[in-house]
Design an enzyme around this catalytic site. Structure first.
Site, PDB file in Angstrom:
ATOM      1  N   GLN A 201      76.002-100.496   2.484  1.00  0.00           N
ATOM      2  CA  GLN A 201      76.983-100.787   1.431  1.00  0.00           C
ATOM      3  C   GLN A 201      77.560 -99.484   0.890  1.00  0.00           C
ATOM      4  OE1 GLN A 201      75.296-104.105  -1.328  1.00  0.00           O
ATOM      5  NE2 GLN A 201      73.547-103.224  -0.291  1.00  0.00           N
TER       6      GLN A 201
ATOM      7  N   VAL B 178      79.532 -96.017   0.477  1.00  0.00           N
ATOM      8  CA  VAL B 178      80.868 -95.556   0.883  1.00  0.00           C
ATOM      9  C   VAL B 178      80.907 -94.029   1.001  1.00  0.00           C
ATOM     10  CG1 VAL B 178      82.004 -97.542  -0.198  1.00  0.00           C
ATOM     11  CG2 VAL B 178      81.732 -95.433  -1.519  1.00  0.00           C
TER      12      VAL B 178
ATOM     13  N   HIS C 124      81.312-101.900   2.906  1.00  0.00           N
ATOM     14  CA  HIS C 124      82.183-101.715   1.732  1.00  0.00           C
ATOM     15  C   HIS C 124      83.166-100.568   1.935  1.00  0.00           C
ATOM     16  CE1 HIS C 124      79.030-103.910  -0.996  1.00  0.00           C
ATOM     17  NE2 HIS C 124      79.730-104.739  -0.239  1.00  0.00           N
TER      18      HIS C 124
ATOM     19  N   CYS D 103     105.851 -94.125   4.004  1.00  0.00           N
ATOM     20  CA  CYS D 103     106.743 -95.070   3.303  1.00  0.00           C
ATOM     21  C   CYS D 103     106.871 -94.809   1.807  1.00  0.00           C
ATOM     22  CB  CYS D 103     106.280 -96.510   3.551  1.00  0.00           C
ATOM     23  SG  CYS D 103     104.904 -97.012   2.521  1.00  0.00           S
TER      24      CYS D 103
ATOM     25  N   ASN E 280      62.175 -99.820  -2.412  1.00  0.00           N
ATOM     26  CA  ASN E 280      62.906 -99.684  -3.673  1.00  0.00           C
ATOM     27  C   ASN E 280      61.884 -99.430  -4.777  1.00  0.00           C
ATOM     28  OD1 ASN E 280      64.525-100.247  -6.067  1.00  0.00           O
ATOM     29  ND2 ASN E 280      65.956-101.318  -4.731  1.00  0.00           N
TER      30      ASN E 280
HETATM   31  C1  BJW Z   1      66.347 -96.297  -5.146  1.00  0.00           C
HETATM   32  C2  BJW Z   1      66.198 -94.981  -5.458  1.00  0.00           C
HETATM   33  C3  BJW Z   1      65.569 -94.208  -4.503  1.00  0.00           C
HETATM   34  C4  BJW Z   1      67.213 -95.822  -7.086  1.00  0.00           C
HETATM   35  N1  BJW Z   1      65.141 -94.779  -3.369  1.00  0.00           N
HETATM   36  N2  BJW Z   1      65.926 -96.832  -4.036  1.00  0.00           N
HETATM   37  C5  BJW Z   1      81.413-114.255  -9.713  1.00  0.00           C
HETATM   38  C6  BJW Z   1      82.610-113.764 -10.175  1.00  0.00           C
HETATM   39  C7  BJW Z   1      83.401-112.929  -9.376  1.00  0.00           C
HETATM   40  C8  BJW Z   1      82.994-112.558  -8.098  1.00  0.00           C
HETATM   41  C9  BJW Z   1      81.786-113.043  -7.657  1.00  0.00           C
HETATM   42  C10 BJW Z   1      81.014-113.883  -8.433  1.00  0.00           C
HETATM   43  N3  BJW Z   1      79.912-114.206  -7.737  1.00  0.00           N
HETATM   44  C11 BJW Z   1      79.949-113.578  -6.556  1.00  0.00           C
HETATM   45  C12 BJW Z   1      81.081-112.875  -6.480  1.00  0.00           C
HETATM   46  C13 BJW Z   1      81.492-112.062  -5.326  1.00  0.00           C
HETATM   47  C14 BJW Z   1      81.312-110.582  -5.574  1.00  0.00           C
HETATM   48  C15 BJW Z   1      79.932-110.332  -6.171  1.00  0.00           C
HETATM   49  O1  BJW Z   1      78.929-110.324  -5.505  1.00  0.00           O
HETATM   50  N4  BJW Z   1      79.838-110.102  -7.478  1.00  0.00           N
HETATM   51  C16 BJW Z   1      78.540-109.969  -8.136  1.00  0.00           C
HETATM   52  C17 BJW Z   1      78.496-108.648  -8.919  1.00  0.00           C
HETATM   53  C18 BJW Z   1      78.337-111.161  -9.013  1.00  0.00           C
HETATM   54  N5  BJW Z   1      81.427-109.981  -4.264  1.00  0.00           N
HETATM   55  C19 BJW Z   1      82.606-109.666  -3.760  1.00  0.00           C
HETATM   56  O2  BJW Z   1      83.634-109.817  -4.397  1.00  0.00           O
HETATM   57  C20 BJW Z   1      82.631-109.179  -2.325  1.00  0.00           C
HETATM   58  N6  BJW Z   1      83.583-109.909  -1.586  1.00  0.00           N
HETATM   59  C21 BJW Z   1      83.444-111.207  -1.367  1.00  0.00           C
HETATM   60  O3  BJW Z   1      82.482-111.833  -1.738  1.00  0.00           O
HETATM   61  O4  BJW Z   1      84.480-111.759  -0.682  1.00  0.00           O
HETATM   62  C22 BJW Z   1      84.514-113.172  -0.524  1.00  0.00           C
HETATM   63  C23 BJW Z   1      85.940-113.634  -0.490  1.00  0.00           C
HETATM   64  C24 BJW Z   1      86.204-114.829   0.118  1.00  0.00           C
HETATM   65  C25 BJW Z   1      87.506-115.316   0.148  1.00  0.00           C
HETATM   66  C26 BJW Z   1      88.532-114.568  -0.411  1.00  0.00           C
HETATM   67  C27 BJW Z   1      88.277-113.375  -1.001  1.00  0.00           C
HETATM   68  C28 BJW Z   1      86.961-112.907  -1.046  1.00  0.00           C
HETATM   69  C29 BJW Z   1      83.042-107.727  -2.273  1.00  0.00           C
HETATM   70  C30 BJW Z   1      82.018-106.843  -2.901  1.00  0.00           C
HETATM   71  C31 BJW Z   1      82.505-105.403  -2.883  1.00  0.00           C
HETATM   72  C32 BJW Z   1      81.550-104.495  -3.632  1.00  0.00           C
HETATM   73  N7  BJW Z   1      82.147-103.230  -3.775  1.00  0.00           N
HETATM   74  C33 BJW Z   1      81.408-102.171  -4.435  1.00  0.00           C
HETATM   75  C34 BJW Z   1      82.381-101.008  -4.717  1.00  0.00           C
HETATM   76  C35 BJW Z   1      82.720-100.292  -3.423  1.00  0.00           C
HETATM   77  C36 BJW Z   1      83.684 -99.190  -3.643  1.00  0.00           C
HETATM   78  C37 BJW Z   1      83.137 -98.109  -4.548  1.00  0.00           C
HETATM   79  O5  BJW Z   1      82.024 -97.589  -4.335  1.00  0.00           O
HETATM   80  O6  BJW Z   1      83.846 -97.768  -5.486  1.00  0.00           O
HETATM   81  O7  BJW Z   1      80.317-101.735  -3.641  1.00  0.00           O
HETATM   82  S1  BJW Z   1      80.586-102.715  -5.931  1.00  0.00           S
HETATM   83  C38 BJW Z   1      79.169-101.692  -5.751  1.00  0.00           C
HETATM   84  O8  BJW Z   1      77.989-102.510  -5.630  1.00  0.00           O
HETATM   85  C39 BJW Z   1      79.357-100.960  -4.418  1.00  0.00           C
HETATM   86  C40 BJW Z   1      77.991-101.087  -3.827  1.00  0.00           C
HETATM   87  O9  BJW Z   1      78.050-100.950  -2.430  1.00  0.00           O
HETATM   88  C41 BJW Z   1      77.534-102.443  -4.274  1.00  0.00           C
HETATM   89  C42 BJW Z   1      76.050-102.683  -4.203  1.00  0.00           C
HETATM   90  O10 BJW Z   1      75.363-101.799  -5.034  1.00  0.00           O
HETATM   91  P1  BJW Z   1      73.996-101.169  -4.537  1.00  0.00           P
HETATM   92  O11 BJW Z   1      74.215-100.359  -3.333  1.00  0.00           O
HETATM   93  O12 BJW Z   1      72.977-102.228  -4.445  1.00  0.00           O
HETATM   94  O13 BJW Z   1      73.682-100.112  -5.718  1.00  0.00           O
HETATM   95  P2  BJW Z   1      73.072-100.362  -7.180  1.00  0.00           P
HETATM   96  O14 BJW Z   1      73.476 -99.206  -8.000  1.00  0.00           O
HETATM   97  O15 BJW Z   1      73.373-101.708  -7.701  1.00  0.00           O
HETATM   98  O16 BJW Z   1      71.482-100.330  -6.926  1.00  0.00           O
HETATM   99  C43 BJW Z   1      70.785 -99.165  -6.566  1.00  0.00           C
HETATM  100  C44 BJW Z   1      69.376 -99.538  -6.218  1.00  0.00           C
HETATM  101  O17 BJW Z   1      68.721 -98.372  -5.730  1.00  0.00           O
HETATM  102  C45 BJW Z   1      68.537-100.054  -7.397  1.00  0.00           C
HETATM  103  O18 BJW Z   1      67.851-101.234  -6.993  1.00  0.00           O
HETATM  104  C46 BJW Z   1      67.532 -98.932  -7.641  1.00  0.00           C
HETATM  105  O19 BJW Z   1      66.252 -99.415  -8.051  1.00  0.00           O
HETATM  106  C47 BJW Z   1      67.429 -98.319  -6.282  1.00  0.00           C
HETATM  107  N8  BJW Z   1      67.051 -96.912  -6.254  1.00  0.00           N
HETATM  108  N9  BJW Z   1      66.789 -94.779  -6.724  1.00  0.00           N
HETATM  109  C48 BJW Z   1      65.372 -96.126  -3.206  1.00  0.00           C
HETATM  110  N10 BJW Z   1      65.375 -92.891  -4.716  1.00  0.00           N
HETATM  111 ZN    ZN Z   2     102.909 -96.511   3.592  1.00  0.00          ZN
END
Ligand code: BJW
Ligand code: ZN
Length: 239
Positions: free
Chosen positions: A100, A102, A118, A149, A212
């Protein structure tokens, strides 16, 4: 619950292995996690910036956030967790790293069979004509403009409410439908669809191993969970 030695045996004897990573894997490299306190920029919640709506309303502000993050990441290098994942890839005929993240650090560490579900913060894409390229430098003016463009460029990442690119999403579902072992490292497992990947693999009998420091919503279905830092646990688990 399996011990580290037992889980290491599952990894070693697997013919098909999937590793799913999140921001925690880059934390020891100095990249702020998304939901940790370091991830805050000007007291703004990342959840409110990583959306198409925020970009449409104020592309300059959203770009200032990305430029801030790009600068931070530029000074970061892969850690032993990234290295362990890259090394285990070489030992497996069927392997996919589904990340996930970037930040691009997995690729710098040597991972080649990876699906960046992502997107990638070093890719920029024209919001008008779709032209895409890699850009590692700073932009003198924000938002940056498309050379072809004149449209506004956006970061090549997936925002909330956007679909994952079909090729990487299909690749992820493919490995989840056949892997014997899934290692889930450094993700809070709250963002769909990746939050459901462990359940997909588990349902068809794969061993699921979590790395984790904290419990997550997927901890309950894991066959083994190691509550440590990925930079320390992954070399021992995958080595
Ligand atoms: C350690 C450590 C160490 C610390 N060792 N571990 C209700 C309303 C609106 C939307 C939704 C909804 N319900 C569901 C949705 C869908 C939505 C979603 O899931 N939302 C939830 C928040 C509720 N998802 C989407 O919209 C996705 N698309 C989708 O579902 O499309 C369907 C669709 C169908 C039809 C039409 C249209 C769409 C897209 C999701 C995109 C997420 N993008 C981001 C941003 C990317 C760009 C950027 O970076 O700016 O991705 S959000 C952000 O969260 C980023 C991450 O990849 C992602 C996950 O986070 P991650 O990696 O888990 O990090 P953290 O910080 O949360 O956790 C860190 C962890 O590490 C912790 O557990 C710590 O304990 C641990 N840690 N130190 C090991 N040393
Ligand atoms: Zn363009």
């Amino acid at each position: 619950m399996g011990t580290l030695e037992v889980a290491r045996g599952w990894v070693r004897s697997s013919r098909s292995l999937c590793v799913l990573t999140g921001a925690g894997v880059s934390a020891e490299s100095g990249v702020p996690t998304f939901r940790g306190p370091e991830g805050l920029w000007k007291q703004r919640d990342p959840m409110s910036l990583a959306t198409p709506e925020a970009f449409a309303e104020d592309p300059k502000e959203v770009w200032e956030w990305y430029q801030w993050r790009r600068r931070k990441i530029r000074g970061c290098a892969p850690n032993p967790g990234h290295a362990a994942i890259a090394a285990v890839e070489a030992a497996k005929s069927d392997f996919l790293l589904v990340t996930q993240n970037v930040d691009g650090l997995h690729r710098v560490a040597g991972s080649r069979r990876l699906a960046e579900i992502h997107g990638n913060i070093w890719i920029v894409r024209c919001a008008t004509c779709g032209a895409e390229r890699e850009e590692f430098g700073d932009f003198p003016e924000l938002p940056p403009r498309c050379g072809a463009c004149g449209g506004i460029l956006r970061p090549g990442v997936v925002w909330f409410g956007e679909r994952l690119p079909a090729d990487v999403s299909d690749a992820a579902m493919g490995i989840l439908s056949r892997c014997e072992v899934l290692v889930v490292a450094g993700t809070s497992a709250v963002v769909a669809p990746a939050s459901g990947y462990a359940a997909v693999a588990k349902r068809r009998g794969a061993r699921v191993i979590e790395v984790n420091p904290d419990e997550t919503p997927v901890s309950g279905i894991c066959d083994a969970a190691f509550r440590g830092k990925s930079g320390e646990v992954l070399p021992a688990l995958l080595g």
